[in-house]
Design an enzyme around this catalytic site. Structure first.
Site, short mmCIF file in Angstrom:
data_model
loop_
_atom_site.label_atom_id
_atom_site.label_comp_id
_atom_site.label_asym_id
_atom_site.label_seq_id
_atom_site.Cartn_x
_atom_site.Cartn_y
_atom_site.Cartn_z
N PHE A 28 36.56 28.05 38.03
CA PHE A 28 35.22 28.43 38.48
C PHE A 28 35.32 29.34 39.70
O PHE A 28 34.60 30.35 39.79
CB PHE A 28 34.39 27.19 38.80
CG PHE A 28 32.96 27.51 39.16
CD1 PHE A 28 32.06 27.94 38.20
CD2 PHE A 28 32.53 27.38 40.47
CE1 PHE A 28 30.75 28.25 38.54
CE2 PHE A 28 31.22 27.68 40.82
CZ PHE A 28 30.33 28.11 39.84
N GLN A 30 37.75 31.38 40.41
CA GLN A 30 38.19 32.69 39.94
C GLN A 30 37.04 33.47 39.30
O GLN A 30 36.88 34.67 39.54
CB GLN A 30 39.32 32.53 38.92
CG GLN A 30 40.60 32.02 39.51
CD GLN A 30 41.61 31.61 38.45
OE1 GLN A 30 41.29 31.49 37.28
NE2 GLN A 30 42.85 31.39 38.88
N GLU A 31 36.22 32.78 38.53
CA GLU A 31 35.11 33.44 37.87
C GLU A 31 34.02 33.84 38.87
O GLU A 31 33.38 34.88 38.70
CB GLU A 31 34.55 32.54 36.76
CG GLU A 31 35.53 32.44 35.61
CD GLU A 31 35.41 31.19 34.78
OE1 GLU A 31 36.13 31.10 33.77
OE2 GLU A 31 34.63 30.28 35.14
N TRP A 44 25.10 48.85 39.86
CA TRP A 44 25.27 50.29 40.08
C TRP A 44 25.39 51.06 38.77
O TRP A 44 24.79 52.11 38.60
CB TRP A 44 26.50 50.51 40.97
CG TRP A 44 26.69 51.92 41.40
CD1 TRP A 44 25.83 52.70 42.12
CD2 TRP A 44 27.82 52.74 41.13
NE1 TRP A 44 26.36 53.95 42.32
CE2 TRP A 44 27.60 54.00 41.72
CE3 TRP A 44 29.03 52.53 40.46
CZ2 TRP A 44 28.50 55.04 41.65
CZ3 TRP A 44 29.93 53.57 40.39
CH2 TRP A 44 29.67 54.80 40.99
N GLU A 66 31.26 27.83 32.25
CA GLU A 66 32.34 27.17 32.99
C GLU A 66 31.86 25.89 33.64
O GLU A 66 32.57 24.88 33.64
CB GLU A 66 32.94 28.11 34.03
CG GLU A 66 34.14 27.51 34.75
CD GLU A 66 35.31 27.21 33.84
OE1 GLU A 66 35.82 26.06 33.89
OE2 GLU A 66 35.73 28.10 33.09
N LYS A 91 37.63 18.94 24.86
CA LYS A 91 38.09 19.85 25.91
C LYS A 91 38.45 21.22 25.35
O LYS A 91 38.14 22.25 25.98
CB LYS A 91 39.29 19.24 26.64
CG LYS A 91 38.91 18.07 27.52
CD LYS A 91 40.13 17.56 28.27
CE LYS A 91 39.77 16.52 29.29
NZ LYS A 91 40.90 16.20 30.17
#
Length: 118
Positions: A28, A30-31, A44, A66, A91
């Site tokens: 999480f 990392q995301e 942008w 996640e 899982k």
């Protein structure tokens, strides 16, 4: 009980859940870092509100999936730490959902950006 009180408690539970995910779930974190980098780019690169919503929304879906996957894993681990084929299947399916959400990001960004730049 007023609706405002219920909303305030629900917001508190949500913040607690986000804090728990940030503290305990490396995937999480990392995301979230990817979101922090790519969300401004999506704002942008998007030509209009729809493109911005697609680019940033696809990133948000990864975070949502996640969180759900982490909740599922925590519930399965709470039930038993023993290896069981149904626990493993649950899982694995949660992990597959995260994988598909990441694929959605790649496809969305590829379609929006290639339409604009190619």
């Amino acid at each position: 009980m007023t609706d405002a009180g219920r909303i305030a408690r629900a917001a508190g539970y949500s913040v607690a859940g986000l804090r728990a995910a940030l503290r305990r779930e490396s995937a999480f974190r990392q995301e979230v870092m990817l979101f922090v980098v790519f969300a401004p780019l999506g704002a942008w690169f998007g030509r209009d509100g729809v493109e911005r919503a697609l680019l940033i929304g696809s990133l948000m879906i990864v975070l949502i999936v996640e969180l759900l996957n982490s909740a599922l894993e925590a519930a399965v681990d709470r039930i038993s730490k023993k290896d069981h084929k149904l626990s493993g299947r649950a899982k694995d399916m949660g992990s597959a959902a995260v994988y598909i959400s990441l694929a959605l990001v790649i496809l969305t960004w590829a379609f929006v950006l290639t339409d604009r730049y190619i």
